[in-house]
Design a protein around this motif. Sequence first.
Motif, PDB file in Angstrom:
ATOM      1  N   LEU A 125       1.532 -11.397  10.796  1.00  0.00           N
ATOM      2  CA  LEU A 125       2.590 -10.406  10.581  1.00  0.00           C
ATOM      3  C   LEU A 125       2.418  -9.725   9.230  1.00  0.00           C
ATOM      4  CD1 LEU A 125       5.966 -11.897  11.838  1.00  0.00           C
ATOM      5  CD2 LEU A 125       4.818  -9.814  12.564  1.00  0.00           C
ATOM      6  N   ALA A 126       2.179 -10.551   8.211  1.00  0.00           N
ATOM      7  CA  ALA A 126       1.998  -9.999   6.870  1.00  0.00           C
ATOM      8  C   ALA A 126       0.800  -9.060   6.840  1.00  0.00           C
ATOM      9  CB  ALA A 126       1.810 -11.141   5.877  1.00  0.00           C
ATOM     10  N   ASP A 127      -0.293  -9.469   7.520  1.00  0.00           N
ATOM     11  CA  ASP A 127      -1.485  -8.613   7.591  1.00  0.00           C
ATOM     12  C   ASP A 127      -1.147  -7.282   8.243  1.00  0.00           C
ATOM     13  OD1 ASP A 127      -3.055 -10.462   6.395  1.00  0.00           O
ATOM     14  OD2 ASP A 127      -3.939 -11.246   8.257  1.00  0.00           O
ATOM     15  N   GLY A 128      -0.380  -7.365   9.352  1.00  0.00           N
ATOM     16  CA  GLY A 128      -0.015  -6.149  10.074  1.00  0.00           C
ATOM     17  C   GLY A 128       0.770  -5.201   9.188  1.00  0.00           C
TER      18      GLY A 128
ATOM     19  N   PHE B  69       1.008  -0.166   5.595  1.00  0.00           N
ATOM     20  CA  PHE B  69       1.402   0.500   4.364  1.00  0.00           C
ATOM     21  C   PHE B  69       0.230   0.902   3.483  1.00  0.00           C
ATOM     22  CE2 PHE B  69       5.444  -1.462   5.514  1.00  0.00           C
ATOM     23  CZ  PHE B  69       6.259  -0.350   5.398  1.00  0.00           C
ATOM     24  N   LYS B  70      -0.990   0.542   3.887  1.00  0.00           N
ATOM     25  CA  LYS B  70      -2.156   0.948   3.103  1.00  0.00           C
ATOM     26  C   LYS B  70      -2.357   2.455   3.200  1.00  0.00           C
ATOM     27  CE  LYS B  70      -4.458  -2.735   1.572  1.00  0.00           C
ATOM     28  NZ  LYS B  70      -5.403  -2.917   0.491  1.00  0.00           N
ATOM     29  N   GLU B  71      -2.944   3.018   2.167  1.00  0.00           N
ATOM     30  CA  GLU B  71      -3.201   4.455   2.204  1.00  0.00           C
ATOM     31  C   GLU B  71      -4.288   4.750   3.229  1.00  0.00           C
ATOM     32  OE1 GLU B  71      -4.585   6.075  -1.416  1.00  0.00           O
ATOM     33  OE2 GLU B  71      -4.602   8.124  -0.647  1.00  0.00           O
ATOM     34  N   ASP B  72      -4.073   5.803   4.012  1.00  0.00           N
ATOM     35  CA  ASP B  72      -5.033   6.183   5.044  1.00  0.00           C
ATOM     36  C   ASP B  72      -5.977   7.226   4.463  1.00  0.00           C
ATOM     37  OD1 ASP B  72      -6.328   6.478   7.343  1.00  0.00           O
ATOM     38  OD2 ASP B  72      -4.745   7.535   8.420  1.00  0.00           O
ATOM     39  N   ILE B  73      -7.218   6.836   4.209  1.00  0.00           N
ATOM     40  CA  ILE B  73      -8.157   7.733   3.536  1.00  0.00           C
ATOM     41  C   ILE B  73      -9.146   8.306   4.541  1.00  0.00           C
ATOM     42  CG2 ILE B  73      -9.938   7.892   1.771  1.00  0.00           C
ATOM     43  CD1 ILE B  73      -8.560   5.366   0.536  1.00  0.00           C
ATOM     44  N   VAL B  74      -9.299   9.628   4.510  1.00  0.00           N
ATOM     45  CA  VAL B  74     -10.338  10.282   5.311  1.00  0.00           C
ATOM     46  C   VAL B  74     -11.343  10.883   4.327  1.00  0.00           C
ATOM     47  CG1 VAL B  74     -10.842  12.055   7.007  1.00  0.00           C
ATOM     48  CG2 VAL B  74      -8.681  10.840   7.105  1.00  0.00           C
TER      49      VAL B  74
ATOM     50  N   TYR C  62     -13.383   3.331   6.738  1.00  0.00           N
ATOM     51  CA  TYR C  62     -12.068   3.310   7.386  1.00  0.00           C
ATOM     52  C   TYR C  62     -11.097   2.425   6.625  1.00  0.00           C
ATOM     53  CZ  TYR C  62     -13.633   5.791  11.498  1.00  0.00           C
ATOM     54  OH  TYR C  62     -14.095   6.752  12.349  1.00  0.00           O
ATOM     55  N   SER C  63      -9.835   2.847   6.642  1.00  0.00           N
ATOM     56  CA  SER C  63      -8.818   2.059   5.956  1.00  0.00           C
ATOM     57  C   SER C  63      -7.559   2.039   6.805  1.00  0.00           C
ATOM     58  CB  SER C  63      -8.514   2.683   4.592  1.00  0.00           C
ATOM     59  OG  SER C  63      -8.103   4.018   4.781  1.00  0.00           O
ATOM     60  N   SER C  64      -6.595   1.283   6.352  1.00  0.00           N
ATOM     61  CA  SER C  64      -5.274   1.279   6.963  1.00  0.00           C
ATOM     62  C   SER C  64      -5.317   0.966   8.466  1.00  0.00           C
ATOM     63  CB  SER C  64      -4.616   2.626   6.696  1.00  0.00           C
ATOM     64  OG  SER C  64      -3.303   2.630   7.199  1.00  0.00           O
ATOM     65  N   LEU C  65      -4.497   1.675   9.250  1.00  0.00           N
ATOM     66  CA  LEU C  65      -4.356   1.364  10.670  1.00  0.00           C
ATOM     67  C   LEU C  65      -5.647   1.571  11.445  1.00  0.00           C
ATOM     68  CD1 LEU C  65      -0.949   2.502  12.160  1.00  0.00           C
ATOM     69  CD2 LEU C  65      -2.012   0.255  12.162  1.00  0.00           C
ATOM     70  N   LYS C  66      -6.465   2.541  11.014  1.00  0.00           N
ATOM     71  CA  LYS C  66      -7.692   2.805  11.757  1.00  0.00           C
ATOM     72  C   LYS C  66      -8.634   1.613  11.639  1.00  0.00           C
ATOM     73  CE  LYS C  66      -7.660   7.747  11.066  1.00  0.00           C
ATOM     74  NZ  LYS C  66      -7.380   7.811   9.628  1.00  0.00           N
ATOM     75  N   PHE C  67      -8.687   1.025  10.448  1.00  0.00           N
ATOM     76  CA  PHE C  67      -9.496  -0.177  10.297  1.00  0.00           C
ATOM     77  C   PHE C  67      -8.930  -1.295  11.168  1.00  0.00           C
ATOM     78  CE2 PHE C  67     -10.124  -4.316   8.334  1.00  0.00           C
ATOM     79  CZ  PHE C  67     -11.495  -4.370   8.348  1.00  0.00           C
ATOM     80  N   ALA C  68      -7.600  -1.413  11.184  1.00  0.00           N
ATOM     81  CA  ALA C  68      -6.964  -2.442  12.005  1.00  0.00           C
ATOM     82  C   ALA C  68      -7.338  -2.275  13.469  1.00  0.00           C
ATOM     83  CB  ALA C  68      -5.453  -2.384  11.840  1.00  0.00           C
TER      84      ALA C  68
END
Lengths: 344, 163
Positions: free
Chosen positions: A61-64, A69-74, A240-246
């Motif tokens: 849950l904490a990971d999710g 909330f991580k910044e989404d970088i393109v 990739y960062s944030s949700l896309k990495f997830a």
Amino acid sequence: MTTFSDTAFLVVATLVKITIVLVALLTVVAYLSWLERKVIAHIQSRWGPYRVGPHGLLQPLADGIKFLFKEDIVPLEADRLIYLLAPFLGFTLAFLSIAVIPFGTSFQLLGRTVWLQITNLDVGLLFVFAVTSLGVYSIALAGWSSNSKYPLFGSLRSSAQMISYELSLALAVIGVIMISGSLSLRDIVEYQQAHGLWNIVKQPIGFLVYFTAAIAETNRVPFDLPEGETELVGGFHTEYSSLKFAMFFMAEYTNMVTVSCLATILFFGGWLGPVFGPAWMQVLLPVFWFCAKVFCFLFFYIWMRGTLPRFRYDQLMSFGWKVLLPVGLLNILVTSLIITWRQG
Amino acid sequence: MAILFYIFGAVAIIAALNVVLQRHPVYSALSLIVVLCAIAGEYLLLNAEFIAVIQVIVYAGAIMVLFVLVIMLLNAGEEVPSSRSRVTRWLGAPLLAAFLAEMLYVIWRYAPMITNVTWESPFGGPKAIGRLLFNIYVLPFELTSLLILVAILGAVVLAKKQL
């Protein structure tokens, strides 16, 4: 009137099944990451996640939340459309193949038979292969669209590896298809039930080839070169960062689950196991056996990661083409010879 | 069923146009994959599930992967329209129109009516296809596989010449 209520029942039942399977799968995927960290930690004499919840049980849950909330970088020079498309593609395709996996037997509800499977395709096994073969695009496009050196190298390695091992993966299961005479996953389990013997007894070499190729196909240790941190930073998903990495992360774990489900169905009798007790136990026990077998495979995956070092890239390719492929072909040859001999 | 058929058909045609109209080779290749998948959907609607899945595995999953990888490796960028010669400018459109008219005529004249298409005919399952391939069409089937083998060997010989 009856036909309409039949259709309505089918639609509702399917929707309920899809919801349950998706929720269960997402939970399994989330806790698989917890299990992996925990098991690896214990193999290395550490405690692993321990702070969030008892034994770190709330860690997923904490990971999710962290991913959200991580910044989404393109990257500036990235091909934006394909850069966005790649993780969605991988995620969707990974979840698609679960649709044909049978989890258990059927039960009666309102006078109709409900199977514990979202849908039973006549070509279910091929459907899974079709979906996984499309999964290569997600990785190839992610690496290319990032417009960055390491992701490109990572994705090239990854694609080459997946294409090479897909072949052995498909060849390994042809033996099972030949002896059970069907491409439908449900039929394959029912064949094993009818003969009272798991396919692993008849196809031990097929299983070894299948599982080796499956580990490579899902890019896991010892075949995880696409993500070799020491030389490639992070592989195809470096940028990739944030949700896309997830999404890539979840796709990888979902693929592990799918491959383990297939191994269970094709070689270890699927939901078969000792069944006893009242009617509701008769329905739930097969599901339990199925999940237990899949869990064994998933644990084995993690165990391997904690035990084995990584291959070198040229070793990996030559192993795939010069060992796994010929052995798979030989397995088909011997199996078909035995089948013909027993029939004739 | 018929509605789905038209939807898949529309997707296939739009994606096919996109293959030609896109300037970037990667986008063209991706559109081609969409075309192949849409056609697989049409097969599925006609109960030819085996052909549908094989279409996705072989064309979308194997051949197009190779295309995409080659485009990626060559790092092909946006296509710049070349200064067209006068012949293409004057002959292109009429030739295209003639070709389309011819296609339309042939389809109109020889293709079966939509009323003759049955949604339920089970001719595309693995068993039916297998029977056909290994009984009536066994010779062409084996010859084709031999041809592919020769092509593979040729590719290996050409690629490994310097070894």
